[in-house]
Design an enzyme around this catalytic site. Structure first.
Site: not given
Ligand code: GUN
Length: 282
Positions: A53, A97, A120
């Site tokens: 990412k 994460q 997200d």
């Protein structure tokens, strides 16, 4: 008939090139998109995802702030960190994460992220916005699947049946809502659905997001269907494979995504897209 390949890697590269152009324009207007990525602990898979990412951000000209913490980080410290990032005007997106260590309540952490920075799309406000068709950040994996459908000309699914196998909050459920938004008739199934093969065979668009290696066989696919494989599993042979038994399935499907090189690269491209959008809508 051999299915055409829905090449997520190539499409993601196109999307990332377009995004790099938008980032350059934002930067010359004085706003560089920035994404904060928080990793707690040393889970090997998470470390790889986070590295990918961050590399993708840098390639697109997005600033990334990588914050790594030991696995024994206190939940209150993580919440304080998120609070600080919520109030930092130079940061547009915040990603924590998952999975988090068991002593940290992931729900509480996700809800602590400002919905304006929830790139997200996991916050309950983002999920609610999707539910009622209001603007908001959409979870990256289903968003990437939608972009792949649009890429092959499927913008409106009126009159078509979509089946989503898997009901997670971050893929299966939002995927089903997005397909409903495209006017499809939608069924959500799961690994325990009675006669799953029959249900899957109704699908003009079949999305597999269960996390079981090669569980969707060729006998579960309607001839000519679009098959999108969200699974990333390690097969018994140790190789990466999806939820779909790819080689036999491609002899039945009309379009099919490979694993790797299908949905995965699109997920990252959509994360960058959401981050640019977060900066753009300031
Ligand atoms: N862990 C596995 N996939 C994801 C994802 O898309 N976002 C976050 N935050 N964690 C993940």
């Amino acid at each position: 008939m051999t299915a055409q390949l829905l090449d997520g890697k190539a499409l993601a590269a196109q999307v990332r090139t377009q995004l790099a152009g938008r980032v350059a324009a934002l930067r010359s207007a004085g706003c560089q998109p920035a994404l904060a990525v928080i990793l707690v602990g040393s889970d090997a898979a998470s470390q790889v995802y986070v590295r990918n990412k961050i590399a993708a951000c840098e390639q697109a000209g997005i600033r990334s702030l990588h914050q790594t913490f030991d696995a024994d980080l206190r939940e209150s410290e993580l919440l304080a960190r998120i609070h600080a990032l919520n109030h930092d005007d130079s940061v547009h997106g915040i990603l924590v994460q998952l999975p988090l260590p068991p002593h940290i309540d992931a729900k509480r952490v996700i809800e602590a992220i400002s919905p304006r920075k929830d790139v997200d799309g996991f916050h309950v406000a983002s999920a609610g916005a999707l539910m009622v068709g209001q603007p908001g950040f959409r979870p990256c994996t289903p968003l990437g699947c939608v972009r792949m459908l649009e890429h092959i000309g499927l913008h409106d699914l009126r009159g078509r049946h979509a089946v989503v196998v898997g009901r997670s909050n971050i893929v299966g459920k939002p995927m089903a809502l997005m397909l409903l938004g495209m006017n499809a008739t939608v069924t959500i199934a799961h690994s325990g659905t009675p006669d799953l093969a029959h249900t899957c065979r109704q699908a003009d668009v079949l999305v597999a997001a269960v996390g079981r290696p090669r569980m969707i066989g060729a006998d579960m696919i309607k001839p000519g269907a679009v098959v999108i494989d969200v699974g990333i599993n390690r097969g018994a042979d140790g190789r990466l494979c999806g939820d779909v038994d790819f080689e036999p399935a491609r002899e039945v499907a009309g379009w099919i995504t490979p694993v790797p090189g299908g949905v995965g690269p699109m997920t990252i491209a959509m994360l960058l897209s959401n981050t640019v959008q977060a900066c753009d809508q300031e």
